[in-house]
Design a protein around this motif. Structure first.
Motif, short mmCIF file in Angstrom:
data_model
loop_
_atom_site.label_atom_id
_atom_site.label_comp_id
_atom_site.label_asym_id
_atom_site.label_seq_id
_atom_site.Cartn_x
_atom_site.Cartn_y
_atom_site.Cartn_z
N GLY A 93 21.87 -22.07 116.34
CA GLY A 93 20.72 -21.97 115.44
C GLY A 93 19.74 -20.91 115.90
N ILE A 94 18.81 -20.61 115.04
CA ILE A 94 17.78 -19.60 115.35
C ILE A 94 16.47 -20.06 114.72
CG2 ILE A 94 18.36 -18.24 113.29
CD1 ILE A 94 17.65 -15.73 114.85
N VAL A 95 15.37 -19.77 115.41
CA VAL A 95 14.05 -20.02 114.83
C VAL A 95 13.22 -18.76 114.98
CG1 VAL A 95 13.17 -21.06 116.99
CG2 VAL A 95 11.99 -21.49 114.83
N ALA A 145 12.26 -30.37 111.28
CA ALA A 145 11.70 -29.43 110.30
C ALA A 145 12.39 -29.54 108.95
CB ALA A 145 11.81 -28.00 110.83
N GLY A 146 13.57 -30.14 108.94
CA GLY A 146 14.28 -30.35 107.67
C GLY A 146 13.61 -31.39 106.79
N TYR A 149 7.44 -29.00 105.99
CA TYR A 149 7.16 -27.61 105.64
C TYR A 149 6.00 -27.20 106.52
CZ TYR A 149 4.40 -30.59 102.52
OH TYR A 149 3.61 -31.60 102.01
N CYS A 150 6.28 -26.30 107.44
CA CYS A 150 5.33 -26.00 108.50
C CYS A 150 5.01 -24.51 108.51
CB CYS A 150 5.94 -26.42 109.84
SG CYS A 150 4.84 -26.25 111.25
N PRO A 151 3.74 -24.12 108.40
CA PRO A 151 3.38 -22.70 108.43
C PRO A 151 4.00 -21.96 109.61
CG PRO A 151 1.46 -24.02 107.88
CD PRO A 151 2.56 -24.99 108.24
N CYS A 157 12.30 -24.03 108.21
CA CYS A 157 12.28 -25.34 107.53
C CYS A 157 13.24 -25.33 106.35
CB CYS A 157 10.87 -25.66 107.04
SG CYS A 157 9.68 -26.02 108.35
N ALA A 158 13.21 -24.27 105.56
CA ALA A 158 14.09 -24.18 104.39
C ALA A 158 15.55 -24.23 104.81
CB ALA A 158 13.81 -22.90 103.62
#
Length: 269
Positions: A93-95, A145-146, A149-151, A157-158
């Motif tokens: 994964g990646i953030v 986050a799933g 909805y976090c700035p 999140c999407a």
């Protein structure tokens, strides 16, 4: 799947962080083979050396999971030369933390490809062979986050909302068509691997790598539908449903969740 003993396990992003932790647990629990997919060949070789004295065979494949053609080609090679995968852990994964107006368009695509599209293709590539084994399990690592909805991480999140919805749908579909293949979805908060370095929230306290691995392994053994850590993460949909969107917005603000990613450095798992 009650045990990984003598099973073939594949972990994406398995050369570091949580991926390596899942590899370590599989080896410790007597997996016959562990297959690691990662972009970092040197890190994979290091992991392979770490477990060279174990009875578990370690196989490494340098795979960019955004390369769909390579995903299917490598899966075909593994099935032909090693055999069917019995436990698949979609961990890579990646953030990326940026205000959406400043978000690099290429990184939007990258986030969706790694976190959402790639796990679908990886599962699709291995499912036909998994259909022919007696006991198989797919673990899809989504995120707390799933549910949110976090700035600064709205693309992340999407991507994890997409992962969560697909994973639960896959579970139901396989229960009807191939009931011996189980699916567990994992929704962790931020783990102490460095992926969320600098992140903070009263609503989602940091959890340890060991705690997360233990929870996932128990989830596999008990065929759990959802593994959420901290456990409060699993309550988010209920709380948001009670409070409504405005109420949830207020709670996110007062608990610091809206500033969750302030000071964060972009990274992959």
């Amino acid at each position: 799947m009650k045990s990984v003993m003598n099973k073939t396990v594949l972990v994406t992003g398995g050369a570091s962080g949580m991926g390596k932790a899942y590899v370590e647990r599989a080896v410790r629990d007597g997996a016959k083979r562990v297959i690691i997919w990662d972009l970092n060949q040197a890190a994979m070789e290091q992991v392979k050396q770490e477990f060279s004295s174990s009875k578990t065979e370690i196989h490494t494949f340098e795979v960019d999971v955004t390369n769909t053609e390579l995903v299917y080609q490598t899966a075909e090679k593994i099935i032909a030369e090693i055999g069917a995968v019995e436990l698949l852990i979609n961990n890579a994964g990646i953030v990326i933390s940026e205000r959406f107006i400043d978000h690099d368009p290429k990184k939007i695509d990258l986030s969706m490809q790694i976190n959402s599209t790639a796990p679908m293709h990886i599962a699709r590539a291995f499912l036909p062979a998994m259909a022919d084994v007696a006991d198989a399990h797919i673990v899809n690592i989504s995120s707390g986050a799933g549910f949110m909805y976090c700035p600064r991480i709205i693309v992340y999140c999407a991507s994890k909302w997409a992962m969560l919805g697909w994973s639960q749908g896959l579970r139901v579909e396989l229960a009807e068509t191939l009931p011996h293949i189980k699916v567990t979805t994992v929704t962790p908060g931020h783990i102490d691997t460095g992926m969320f370095a600098g992140a903070h929230s009263k609503l989602m306290p940091m959890i340890s790598t060991d705690e997360m691995v233990d929870a996932v392994w128990q989830g596999i053994k008990r065929n759990k539908i959802l593994v959420a850590r901290p456990k409060a993460v699993g309550l988010i949909p209920f709380i948001r449903g009670i409070l409504g969107f405005r109420g949830w917005d207020w709670l996110s603000k007062v608990t610091g969740t809206n500033d969750f990613m302030a000071g964060h450095n972009d990274t992959r798992k």
